[in-house]
Design an enzyme around this catalytic site. Structure first.
Site, PDB file in Angstrom:
ATOM      1  N   GLY A  15       0.816  -1.211   0.000  1.00 50.74           N
ATOM      2  CA  GLY A  15       0.000   0.000   0.000  1.00 50.74           C
ATOM      3  C   GLY A  15       0.849   1.261   0.000  1.00 50.74           C
ATOM      4  N   PHE A 113      19.366 -17.867   0.678  1.00 49.16           N
ATOM      5  CA  PHE A 113      17.975 -18.140   1.051  1.00 49.16           C
ATOM      6  C   PHE A 113      17.506 -19.372   0.299  1.00 49.16           C
ATOM      7  CE2 PHE A 113      14.455 -15.770   3.253  1.00 49.16           C
ATOM      8  CZ  PHE A 113      15.233 -15.169   4.218  1.00 49.16           C
ATOM      9  N   ASP A 210      -9.479  -9.711   4.910  1.00 48.72           N
ATOM     10  CA  ASP A 210     -10.539  -8.728   4.617  1.00 48.72           C
ATOM     11  C   ASP A 210     -10.653  -8.460   3.113  1.00 48.72           C
ATOM     12  OD1 ASP A 210      -9.954  -8.668   7.321  1.00 48.72           O
ATOM     13  OD2 ASP A 210     -10.179  -6.506   7.530  1.00 48.72           O
ATOM     14  N   GLN A 229       1.252 -21.576   2.166  1.00 53.05           N
ATOM     15  CA  GLN A 229       2.630 -21.916   2.524  1.00 53.05           C
ATOM     16  C   GLN A 229       2.768 -22.224   4.018  1.00 53.05           C
ATOM     17  OE1 GLN A 229       6.208 -19.007   2.204  1.00 53.05           O
ATOM     18  NE2 GLN A 229       6.547 -20.643   0.722  1.00 53.05           N
ATOM     19  N   HIS A 231       5.674 -22.551   6.595  1.00 52.77           N
ATOM     20  CA  HIS A 231       7.091 -22.205   6.737  1.00 52.77           C
ATOM     21  C   HIS A 231       7.769 -23.299   7.555  1.00 52.77           C
ATOM     22  CE1 HIS A 231      10.703 -20.035   7.873  1.00 52.77           C
ATOM     23  NE2 HIS A 231      10.386 -19.056   7.062  1.00 52.77           N
ATOM     24  N   LEU A 241       7.566 -17.102  14.086  1.00 48.87           N
ATOM     25  CA  LEU A 241       8.506 -17.404  13.007  1.00 48.87           C
ATOM     26  C   LEU A 241       9.963 -17.315  13.474  1.00 48.87           C
ATOM     27  CD1 LEU A 241       8.717 -17.811   9.851  1.00 48.87           C
ATOM     28  CD2 LEU A 241       9.302 -15.402   9.795  1.00 48.87           C
ATOM     29  N   GLU A 244      13.987 -17.744   7.892  1.00 51.75           N
ATOM     30  CA  GLU A 244      14.788 -18.588   7.012  1.00 51.75           C
ATOM     31  C   GLU A 244      16.248 -18.094   6.974  1.00 51.75           C
ATOM     32  OE1 GLU A 244      12.703 -19.915   3.535  1.00 51.75           O
ATOM     33  OE2 GLU A 244      14.398 -19.443   2.253  1.00 51.75           O
ATOM     34  N   ARG A 275      10.650 -23.993   0.405  1.00 55.24           N
ATOM     35  CA  ARG A 275       9.948 -24.190   1.677  1.00 55.24           C
ATOM     36  C   ARG A 275       9.012 -25.391   1.678  1.00 55.24           C
ATOM     37  NH1 ARG A 275       8.742 -17.839   3.248  1.00 55.24           N
ATOM     38  NH2 ARG A 275      10.886 -17.456   3.934  1.00 55.24           N
ATOM     39  N   HIS A 342       2.111 -19.726   7.119  1.00 54.68           N
ATOM     40  CA  HIS A 342       2.901 -18.506   6.996  1.00 54.68           C
ATOM     41  C   HIS A 342       2.392 -17.543   5.934  1.00 54.68           C
ATOM     42  CE1 HIS A 342       6.399 -15.952   7.186  1.00 54.68           C
ATOM     43  NE2 HIS A 342       6.777 -16.233   5.951  1.00 54.68           N
ATOM     44  N   GLU A 366       0.223  -9.196  -0.651  1.00 55.95           N
ATOM     45  CA  GLU A 366      -0.203 -10.561  -0.324  1.00 55.95           C
ATOM     46  C   GLU A 366      -1.671 -10.809  -0.678  1.00 55.95           C
ATOM     47  OE1 GLU A 366       1.427 -12.070   3.341  1.00 55.95           O
ATOM     48  OE2 GLU A 366       0.158 -13.858   3.271  1.00 55.95           O
ATOM     49  N   ARG A 377       5.993 -19.995  -2.748  1.00 55.07           N
ATOM     50  CA  ARG A 377       6.781 -18.753  -2.814  1.00 55.07           C
ATOM     51  C   ARG A 377       8.181 -18.990  -2.279  1.00 55.07           C
ATOM     52  NH1 ARG A 377       8.140 -14.836   0.953  1.00 55.07           N
ATOM     53  NH2 ARG A 377       6.616 -15.391   2.558  1.00 55.07           N
ATOM     54  N   LEU A 383       8.469  -9.606  -0.092  1.00 56.41           N
ATOM     55  CA  LEU A 383       8.733  -8.174   0.036  1.00 56.41           C
ATOM     56  C   LEU A 383       8.935  -7.582  -1.357  1.00 56.41           C
ATOM     57  CD1 LEU A 383      11.045  -7.810   3.185  1.00 56.41           C
ATOM     58  CD2 LEU A 383       8.565  -7.767   2.985  1.00 56.41           C
TER      59      LEU A 383
HETATM   60  C1  LIG Z   1       6.589 -12.992  10.564  1.00 58.13           C
HETATM   61  C2  LIG Z   1       6.733 -12.776   9.071  1.00 58.13           C
HETATM   62  C3  LIG Z   1       7.988 -12.623   8.496  1.00 58.13           C
HETATM   63  C4  LIG Z   1       8.123 -12.436   7.129  1.00 58.13           C
HETATM   64  N1  LIG Z   1       9.373 -12.284   6.586  1.00 58.13           N
HETATM   65  C5  LIG Z   1       9.512 -12.047   5.257  1.00 58.13           C
HETATM   66  C6  LIG Z   1      10.788 -11.808   4.680  1.00 58.13           C
HETATM   67  O1  LIG Z   1      11.811 -11.765   5.348  1.00 58.13           O
HETATM   68  N2  LIG Z   1      10.852 -11.600   3.341  1.00 58.13           N
HETATM   69  C7  LIG Z   1       9.740 -11.611   2.543  1.00 58.13           C
HETATM   70  O2  LIG Z   1       9.868 -11.408   1.339  1.00 58.13           O
HETATM   71  N3  LIG Z   1       8.523 -11.817   3.077  1.00 58.13           N
HETATM   72  C8  LIG Z   1       8.373 -12.023   4.404  1.00 58.13           C
HETATM   73  N4  LIG Z   1       7.125 -12.225   4.936  1.00 58.13           N
HETATM   74  C9  LIG Z   1       5.946 -12.054   4.069  1.00 58.13           C
HETATM   75  C10 LIG Z   1       5.703 -10.556   3.871  1.00 58.13           C
HETATM   76  O3  LIG Z   1       6.121  -9.851   5.002  1.00 58.13           O
HETATM   77  C11 LIG Z   1       4.235 -10.233   3.619  1.00 58.13           C
HETATM   78  O4  LIG Z   1       3.716 -11.067   2.617  1.00 58.13           O
HETATM   79  C12 LIG Z   1       4.087  -8.788   3.156  1.00 58.13           C
HETATM   80  O5  LIG Z   1       4.755  -7.918   4.053  1.00 58.13           O
HETATM   81  C13 LIG Z   1       2.638  -8.386   3.005  1.00 58.13           C
HETATM   82  O6  LIG Z   1       2.594  -7.013   2.747  1.00 58.13           O
HETATM   83  P1  LIG Z   1       1.247  -6.301   2.320  1.00 58.13           P
HETATM   84  O7  LIG Z   1       1.590  -4.870   2.092  1.00 58.13           O
HETATM   85  O8  LIG Z   1       0.631  -7.054   1.212  1.00 58.13           O
HETATM   86  O9  LIG Z   1       0.273  -6.467   3.569  1.00 58.13           O
HETATM   87  P2  LIG Z   1       0.421  -6.116   5.134  1.00 58.13           P
HETATM   88  O10 LIG Z   1       1.762  -5.652   5.507  1.00 58.13           O
HETATM   89  O11 LIG Z   1      -0.141  -7.277   5.856  1.00 58.13           O
HETATM   90  O12 LIG Z   1      -0.554  -4.870   5.288  1.00 58.13           O
HETATM   91  C14 LIG Z   1      -1.950  -4.990   5.179  1.00 58.13           C
HETATM   92  C15 LIG Z   1      -2.573  -3.629   5.424  1.00 58.13           C
HETATM   93  O13 LIG Z   1      -3.958  -3.675   5.150  1.00 58.13           O
HETATM   94  C16 LIG Z   1      -4.673  -3.027   6.169  1.00 58.13           C
HETATM   95  N5  LIG Z   1      -6.025  -3.589   6.206  1.00 58.13           N
HETATM   96  C17 LIG Z   1      -6.386  -4.896   6.197  1.00 58.13           C
HETATM   97  N6  LIG Z   1      -7.724  -5.010   6.247  1.00 58.13           N
HETATM   98  C18 LIG Z   1      -8.221  -3.755   6.286  1.00 58.13           C
HETATM   99  C19 LIG Z   1      -9.525  -3.211   6.356  1.00 58.13           C
HETATM  100  N7  LIG Z   1     -10.629  -3.980   6.429  1.00 58.13           N
HETATM  101  N8  LIG Z   1      -9.666  -1.859   6.392  1.00 58.13           N
HETATM  102  C20 LIG Z   1      -8.576  -1.056   6.354  1.00 58.13           C
HETATM  103  N9  LIG Z   1      -7.314  -1.528   6.290  1.00 58.13           N
HETATM  104  C21 LIG Z   1      -7.146  -2.853   6.258  1.00 58.13           C
HETATM  105  C22 LIG Z   1      -3.853  -3.270   7.406  1.00 58.13           C
HETATM  106  O14 LIG Z   1      -4.127  -2.305   8.397  1.00 58.13           O
HETATM  107  C23 LIG Z   1      -2.433  -3.119   6.847  1.00 58.13           C
HETATM  108  O15 LIG Z   1      -2.069  -1.769   6.804  1.00 58.13           O
HETATM  109  C24 LIG Z   1       6.979 -12.403   6.308  1.00 58.13           C
HETATM  110  C25 LIG Z   1       5.715 -12.528   6.870  1.00 58.13           C
HETATM  111  C26 LIG Z   1       5.594 -12.739   8.239  1.00 58.13           C
HETATM  112  C27 LIG Z   1       4.206 -12.916   8.806  1.00 58.13           C
END
Ligand SMILES: Cc1cc2nc3c(=O)[nH]c(=O)nc-3n(C[C@H](O)[C@H](O)[C@H](O)COP(=O)(O)OP(=O)(O)OC[C@H]3O[C@@H](n4cnc5c(N)ncnc54)[C@H](O)[C@@H]3O)c2cc1C
Length: 564
Positions: A15, A113, A210, A229, A231, A241, A244, A275, A342, A366, A377, A383
């Site tokens: 976002g 990785f 959502d 996935q 992990h 977690l 990795e 994975r 994960h 995501e 993945r 990221l």
């Molecule tokens: C513990 C952990 C470690 C990870 N490590 C890695 C890594 O090292 N490398 C890698 O590539 N990936 C990693 N991943 C995966 C990666 O971090 C995520 O897939 C990615 O950050 C998702 O980003 P995003 O912007 O899609 O969503 P998110 O960061 O999940 O953000 C979602 C946003 O949507 C908003 N939102 C949701 N529903 C609503 C609603 N109804 N109304 C208003 N707002 C809403 C939330 O408030 C939030 O701001 C990891 C994931 C986890 C859980």
């Protein structure tokens, strides 16, 4: 009624990157999030981000590794775009202030990785997501005159006009309980994943599917939903977690006999196979009685083989997690881990500009399925996906907004959503609580829709999900107030999770083969002749989910046998 050219739902990496790209195109932008932006789940990303930066690397090698990792289900045009643009994106992050780790020669350091044929993961210790998210947030504040921020606003519905275009959203201000309609020429869903459909999960409590359910209700198809996935390294006790990055730095996996069992499943890549392969190998050790810990439900991750100084520098966060959540000093003794939910490879189907089949509705991160991850993945590719396709969606949404008039929205959906919330608050305090239903959903999915699956278990999961959907109609909450009523939001989120879980289970039942993260013990082979295709789920005329198929885009890599 607030009006914006581009309205972004979600302030994680996808976002925020979309907001910056759209703002740079010179249109008016708003970003909305149900939590403060830097509390989005992206902040938890640990290990790093992939890019073919090294002089001995090439984006085509990164693309091939990604295609192979996806078990040939990823769309190769999208994978090529992501890998080609990766080095530029990482450099851009560095230039705006992300302090990536450097080696003694002063160059960006790259760690190993899983599933990668060369070291290509840039990182900031094991807080890479936090480092990037905070820098992007600084940039958003710098652009405060063109980017409006709606923090702690919860989206309840997407608005779709009679012509089938997305024209805005309805949202609830969490602090006051006020509801509002927002009009927008383009809407970008960047609302993250669905981890809370499973218990345990590595995902934050806010990852409640959502956007997936909102898009489905609005008429958009979800794709690759069966691909969940697990992990390989999550804490046995609670699913937290262990990055990795630990295996990237050289940690070993051991069974109860002290054997490095990955030598059986992946003799070349060992612990750094992809994975799905590592999680399956662990689960086999556990199922065949070679596990450790309570009921033998885990295996050892031995980080003591990594020099202590390096662990304290490059893996400091998991040193804390080991100490605080498992009582283990990972620099001195092995820690017990197991495969844990994960990530969801599937999501709202988009093209490589993030456009969904609904005009004016984009998706990135995501919540979206471009599909660059296919059946599995690679670590540190998410990221990258959030940033590349966040930017692309932001640019395209801004472009569309320039040639589209501001839509006229009515308040009809707002009144529907107000009624829906009033109805939840008025339910008598009898029957089951929302939290009980959520627990049952999570444990059911984790039992039947996990590393190994088969028809009977999946049917049983489907039955439970359908029953929980019924029970959710009457499940009650305690808080009847307007200010910060998280209880009522929890009830709405449960609805999103149940619809998403249904799409996951239906897709897993449908795919009668084993590919990537979907391993069917009743169909243990990959079957390219029949199943080299995406499964799409969309709502039919009567509102129930229907399955259709779409082809996998293949540019240069024909499916081969996959070994590591
Ligand atoms: C513990 C952990 C470690 C990870 N490590 C890695 C890594 O090292 N490398 C890698 O590539 N990936 C990693 N991943 C995966 C990666 O971090 C995520 O897939 C990615 O950050 C998702 O980003 P995003 O912007 O899609 O969503 P998110 O960061 O999940 O953000 C979602 C946003 O949507 C908003 N939102 C949701 N529903 C609503 C609603 N109804 N109304 C208003 N707002 C809403 C939330 O408030 C939030 O701001 C990891 C994931 C986890 C859980």
């Amino acid at each position: 009624m607030p009006e914006h050219d581009v309205l972004i739902i979600g302030a994680g990496l996808a976002g925020q990157r979309a907001a910056l790209a759209a703002a740079q195109s010179g249109v008016s932008v708003a970003i909305m999030s149900k939590v403060h932006p830097v509390r989005s789940h992206s902040v938890a990303a640990a290990g790093g981000i992939n890019a073919a930066i090294s002089v001995s690397d090439d984006w085509r090698s990164h693309a091939y590794d990604t295609v192979k990792g996806s078990d040939y289900l990823g769309d190769q045009d999208a994978i090529e775009a992501m890998c080609r643009e990766a080095p530029g994106e990482v450099m851009h992050l560095e230039h705006i202030g992300v302090t990536f780790h450097r080696n003694d020669a002063g160059e960006l350091d790259l760690r190993a990785f899983g599933g990668a044929s060369i070291n290509r993961t840039a990182y900031v210790a094991d807080i890479t997501g936090q480092a990037i998210l905070h820098v992007l947030y600084e940039q958003l504040m710098r652009n405060a005159s063109t980017v409006a921020r709606y923090e702690e606003w919860f989206v309840t519905s997407l608005l779709i006009d009679d012509g089938g275009s997305c024209t805005g959203v309805v949202a609830r201000h969490i602090r006051s309980g006020a509801m509002e309609t927002f009009a927008a020429k383009s809407v970008i869903l960047a609302s993250g994943g669905a981890g809370q459909c499973f218990k345990p999960t590595t995902n934050a409590l806010i990852c409640t599917a959502d956007g997936l359910a909102q898009a489905l209700r609005a008429g958009a198809p979800l794709m690759d939903m069966e691909m969940i996935q697990y992990h390989p390294t999550t804490l046995l006790e609670n699913g937290l977690l262990i990055t990795e990055g630990a295996r990237g730095e050289g940690a070993h996996l051991l069974n109860k006999d002290g054997e490095r069992f990955m030598s059986k499943a992946a003799p070349n890549k060992m612990e750094l196979a992809s994975r799905d392969v590592v999680s399956r190998a662990e689960q086999i050790e556990i199922n065949e009685g070679r596990g450790v810990g309570p009921d033998g439900q885990g295996v050892y991750l031995d980080i003591t083989v990594v020099p202590r100084k390096r662990t304290l520098e490059a893996l400091r966060e998991i040193v804390n997690i080991g100490r605080d959540f498992a009582g283990v000093d990972i620099t001195r003794e092995p820690i017990i881990i197991r495969p844990g939910q994960h990530y969801i490879m599937g999501g709202v189907k988009t093209d490589i500009q993030g456009q969904t089949p609904i005009a004016g509705l984009y998706a990135a991160g995501e919540v979206a399925c471009v599909s660059v991850h296919g059946g599995n993945r690679l670590g540190a590719n998410s990221l990258l996906d959030t940033l590349i396709f966040g930017r692309r969606a932001g640019e395209d949404a801004a472009e569309r907004a320039r040639s589209t008039p501001m839509p006229a929205c009515s308040d009809a959906q707002l009144r529907n959503d107000e009624r829906m919330i009033a109805e939840i608050m008025a339910r008598p305090r009898k029957g089951r609580r929302i939290s009980e239903l959520k627990n049952e959903l999570g444990t059911t999915m984790n039992r039947y829709c996990a590393v190994f699956r088969e028809a009977d278990g999946l049917q049983s999961a489907y039955g439970t999900v359908k029953r929980l959907q019924e029970e959710a109609q009457n499940a009650y909450i305690d808080d009847r107030g307007t200010v910060f009523n998280q209880d009522v939001l929890g009830a709405i989120e449960l609805g999103y999770m149940l619809e998403t879980a249904e799409a996951i289970v239906l897709s897993a039942i449908d795919r009668k083969e084993s590919r990537g993260a979907q391993f069917r013990t009743d169909f243990p082979e990959r079957n390219d002749a029949e199943w080299l295709k995406h499964i799409n789920v969309a709502l039919g005329e009567d509102g129930s989910p229907e399955i259709s198929y779409s082809p996998v885009t293949i540019t240069q890599w024909r499916p081969e046998e996959r070994t590591y």
